[in-house]
Design a protein around this motif. Structure first.
Motif, mmCIF file in Angstrom:
data_model
loop_
_atom_site.group_PDB
_atom_site.id
_atom_site.type_symbol
_atom_site.label_atom_id
_atom_site.label_comp_id
_atom_site.label_asym_id
_atom_site.label_seq_id
_atom_site.Cartn_x
_atom_site.Cartn_y
_atom_site.Cartn_z
ATOM 1 N N ALA A 1 0.849 -1.188 0.000
ATOM 2 C CA ALA A 1 0.000 0.000 0.000
ATOM 3 C C ALA A 1 0.884 1.238 0.000
ATOM 4 N N SER A 2 0.482 2.257 -0.732
ATOM 5 C CA SER A 2 1.315 3.450 -0.814
ATOM 6 C C SER A 2 0.471 4.667 -1.158
ATOM 7 N N VAL A 3 1.034 5.824 -0.849
ATOM 8 C CA VAL A 3 0.404 7.090 -1.238
ATOM 9 C C VAL A 3 1.480 8.170 -1.297
ATOM 10 N N GLY A 4 1.312 9.109 -2.224
ATOM 11 C CA GLY A 4 2.220 10.249 -2.294
ATOM 12 C C GLY A 4 3.531 9.934 -2.995
ATOM 13 N N TYR A 5 4.534 10.751 -2.674
ATOM 14 C CA TYR A 5 5.833 10.655 -3.329
ATOM 15 C C TYR A 5 6.610 9.413 -2.900
ATOM 16 N N THR A 6 7.258 8.744 -3.871
ATOM 17 C CA THR A 6 8.305 7.790 -3.523
ATOM 18 C C THR A 6 9.539 8.589 -3.114
ATOM 19 N N GLU A 7 10.510 7.914 -2.530
ATOM 20 C CA GLU A 7 11.740 8.613 -2.141
ATOM 21 C C GLU A 7 12.406 9.245 -3.366
ATOM 22 N N LYS A 8 12.469 8.490 -4.443
ATOM 23 C CA LYS A 8 13.091 8.990 -5.675
ATOM 24 C C LYS A 8 12.336 10.197 -6.218
ATOM 25 N N ALA A 9 11.003 10.111 -6.264
ATOM 26 C CA ALA A 9 10.195 11.206 -6.811
ATOM 27 C C ALA A 9 10.303 12.466 -5.950
ATOM 28 N N ALA A 10 10.376 12.293 -4.626
ATOM 29 C CA ALA A 10 10.502 13.443 -3.723
ATOM 30 C C ALA A 10 11.818 14.182 -3.970
ATOM 31 N N LYS A 11 12.884 13.420 -4.155
ATOM 32 C CA LYS A 11 14.194 14.035 -4.438
ATOM 33 C C LYS A 11 14.172 14.739 -5.787
ATOM 34 N N GLU A 12 13.553 14.077 -6.792
ATOM 35 C CA GLU A 12 13.475 14.680 -8.126
ATOM 36 C C GLU A 12 12.631 15.951 -8.121
ATOM 37 N N ALA A 13 11.665 16.035 -7.173
ATOM 38 C CA ALA A 13 10.821 17.230 -7.065
ATOM 39 C C ALA A 13 11.528 18.366 -6.332
ATOM 40 N N GLY A 14 12.739 18.103 -5.851
ATOM 41 C CA GLY A 14 13.545 19.145 -5.221
ATOM 42 C C GLY A 14 13.437 19.232 -3.716
ATOM 43 N N TYR A 15 12.756 18.267 -3.092
ATOM 44 C CA TYR A 15 12.630 18.290 -1.634
ATOM 45 C C TYR A 15 13.905 17.800 -0.954
ATOM 46 N N ALA B 1 0.946 -12.371 15.027
ATOM 47 C CA ALA B 1 0.163 -12.819 13.871
ATOM 48 C C ALA B 1 0.956 -13.744 12.959
ATOM 49 N N GLY B 2 2.257 -13.885 13.227
ATOM 50 C CA GLY B 2 3.096 -14.690 12.349
ATOM 51 C C GLY B 2 3.308 -14.027 11.008
ATOM 52 N N ALA B 3 3.388 -12.692 11.020
ATOM 53 C CA ALA B 3 3.482 -11.925 9.767
ATOM 54 C C ALA B 3 4.552 -10.842 9.907
ATOM 55 N N LYS B 4 5.795 -11.281 10.037
ATOM 56 C CA LYS B 4 6.878 -10.339 10.323
ATOM 57 C C LYS B 4 7.554 -9.766 9.080
ATOM 58 N N ASP B 5 7.125 -10.210 7.893
ATOM 59 C CA ASP B 5 7.718 -9.688 6.662
ATOM 60 C C ASP B 5 7.285 -8.244 6.427
ATOM 61 N N GLY B 6 8.206 -7.450 5.861
ATOM 62 C CA GLY B 6 7.843 -6.119 5.394
ATOM 63 C C GLY B 6 8.166 -4.996 6.349
ATOM 64 N N PHE B 7 7.667 -3.810 6.002
ATOM 65 C CA PHE B 7 8.027 -2.588 6.731
ATOM 66 C C PHE B 7 7.093 -1.452 6.349
ATOM 67 N N VAL B 8 7.171 -0.376 7.115
ATOM 68 C CA VAL B 8 6.534 0.887 6.758
ATOM 69 C C VAL B 8 7.643 1.913 6.542
ATOM 70 N N LYS B 9 7.556 2.627 5.431
ATOM 71 C CA LYS B 9 8.530 3.667 5.107
ATOM 72 C C LYS B 9 7.786 4.978 4.913
ATOM 73 N N VAL B 10 8.228 6.017 5.594
ATOM 74 C CA VAL B 10 7.574 7.324 5.477
ATOM 75 C C VAL B 10 8.589 8.372 5.054
ATOM 76 N N ILE B 11 8.091 9.389 4.357
ATOM 77 C CA ILE B 11 8.955 10.434 3.800
ATOM 78 C C ILE B 11 8.374 11.792 4.163
ATOM 79 N N PHE B 12 9.204 12.629 4.757
ATOM 80 C CA PHE B 12 8.780 13.981 5.155
ATOM 81 C C PHE B 12 9.688 15.024 4.530
ATOM 82 N N ASP B 13 9.122 16.210 4.308
ATOM 83 C CA ASP B 13 9.924 17.365 3.907
ATOM 84 C C ASP B 13 10.712 17.837 5.126
#
Length: 463
Positions: free
Chosen positions: A355-369, A387-399
């Motif tokens: 699941a995702s929303v907004g800028y990716t890290e690459k897109a945020a950098k390309e946008a000049g942030y 839950a036996g569901a330890k795969d994955g992560f949450v990644k957030v990007i801020f200005d």
């Protein structure tokens, strides 16, 4: 005029627009050539989730011992019953839309709708007869269909689209999935989970190529571990269907590889349904298969509007619904906000989910942030461990300058239920510190959003 508004197409754009119009006092009709609810309810979002749930239940059974549950014997896939359940779920949802049409006093007209002239729609019934109906406003919501490539023609038997993938008469032993967007990955996960040998072929460098690169690479590792063969930077040049097995010629950096499979699923996107609906005859402007509209979905022709897959923006059910509501509210004289297409959540329902929303890290950098990035792995989450569901992560990007919440990217169990928090936070212009100081319940998967935000600012507790 027979109506204030006619909507052509009853998918999640069309039927939602019709209901909102009725709520606002407009006398409304909806034209549908097949089943109410369109592709989403009948052949897309809903029935696929039913299949994915069946796969998840099967996985629970096969891994029951991990949870301290002993099962005598092993679980067995009943493919026909899975398909039957999926169709039953879809039929139930379509009947639900029928109820909503009656509840909101919307006339349902069965047939193929076509713009005839100003304020006039011609409806061709299944028996070939035609009739004209009139309205001051006409919304085109005709949606899309599986896209066909010249070198990947669908015969609906050996080379199929998503629609056939939901109603195969028997489970194939092997499958090549061409394309690794949401549709391709969801079907690859489903069929692999129930025992089909699956290969995914992706033209670009990463699977789920619209996602943040870390999510793409993380999902790639997990799906490979699950047994899916994944080929990236690979192009299907041709498919030979003359034998018992399809021979798929795939060009890679090292040469041409021939894959053999019972079925080839083409999941290379969608084509818009804009042919034969009277656009050219009435001067409605299009570009590259999309109807040109303004921020409120008005075409260049007065009284004609377009929403959903046939216009700009992401081809997603929830986008079509939002567009339909905005379009109708503008018609009714309200003052809706234009849709922010950079705050649209995208979800892929494999396991683990994306699941995702907004800028990716690459897109945020390309946008000049100048950015602050925080990550929190589910391996450090108490709820995920339980839950036996330890795969994955949450990644957030801020200005870094103002703390604006630029984007979030999630890979993990049930993250499609978590992304709306970020959509709302971004809509309300919440900052990173406001997320950190919003107390999240423990233990939950959603704590990972707070923890990832804290990680971006050097305040994370649990890693």
């Amino acid at each position: 005029m027979d109506y204030d508004l006619i909507v052509i197409g009853s998918g999640p754009g069309g039927y939602v627009a019709a209901i909102r119009a009725s709520q606002l006092g407009l006398k409304t009709a909806i034209i549908e050539k097949e089943s109410l609810g369109g592709i989403c309810l009948n052949w897309g979002c809903i029935p696929t989730k039913a299949l994915l749930k069946s796969a998840q239940v099967f996985e629970y059974i096969t891994h029951a011992a991990d949870y301290g549950v002993n099962i005598n014997g092993t679980g067995e896939v009943n493919f026909e019953a899975m398909i039957k359940r999926s169709r039953g779920v879809a039929d139930g949802m379509s009947k639900g839309v029928q109820f909503l049409m009656k509840k909101n006093k919307i006339d349902v007209i069965v047939g193929f709708g076509k713009l005839k002239s100003k304020g006039v729609v011609e409806v061709k019934s299944n028996d070939g007869s035609t009739k004209d109906i009139t309205a001051k406003h006409i919304i085109l919501a005709t949606g899309g269909r599986s896209r066909e490539l010249p070198n990947l023609k669908q015969d609906n038997k050996k080379v199929i689209g998503y629609r056939q993938a939901m109603i195969l008469p028997q489970q194939p032993k092997s499958m090549v999935v061409v394309g690794s967007g949401a549709i391709g990955i969801e079907f690859a996960y489903f069929y692999n989970s129930i025992g089909t040998k699956v290969t995914v072929v992706e033209y670009l460098d990463n699977i789920v190529p619209l996602e943040d690169e870390e999510v793409s690479k993380g999902l790639n590792r997990i799906l490979k571990k699950q047994g899916i063969n994944i080929m990236t930077s690979a192009n299907v040049e041709s498919v030979d269907t003359s034998g018992n097995l399809c021979k798929v010629n795939v060009k890679t950096a090292t040469g041409v590889e021939v894959l053999e499979a019972e079925v080839v699923l083409s999941a290379v996107g969608i084509s818009t349904n804009i042919e034969g609906i009277g656009l050219e005859e009435n001067g409605v402007k299009t570009d590259k298969g999309k109807v040109l509209v303004d921020d409120f979905y008005r075409t260049n022709v007065e009284g004609v509007y377009a929403i959903g897959d046939i216009v700009k923006g992401q081809a997603l059910a929830h986008v079509a619904s939002a567009e339909g509501i905005i379009c109708v509210e503008k018609i009714a004289g309200q003052n809706p906000e234009p849709l922010n297409y950079n705050n649209i959540p995208g979800c892929t329902y494999c396991s683990p989910e994306v699941a995702s929303v907004g800028y990716t890290e690459k897109a945020a950098k390309e946008a000049g942030y100048e950015i602050k990035v925080g990550k929190f792995p589910f391996s450090a989450s108490g709820k995920a461990s339980a839950a036996g569901a330890k795969d994955g992560f949450v990644k957030v990007i801020f200005d870094a300058k103002y703390g604006e919440f630029l984007g979030a990217h999630m890979l993990g169990y049930n993250v499609t239920e978590m992304i709306a928090e970020v959509v709302t936070a971004r809509k309300l212009e919440a900052t990173g510190h406001e997320i950190i100081k919003s107390v999240h319940p423990h233990p939950t998967m959603s704590e990972a959003v707070m923890e990832a935000a804290a990680a971006a600012y050097g305040e994370v507790i649990h890693i």
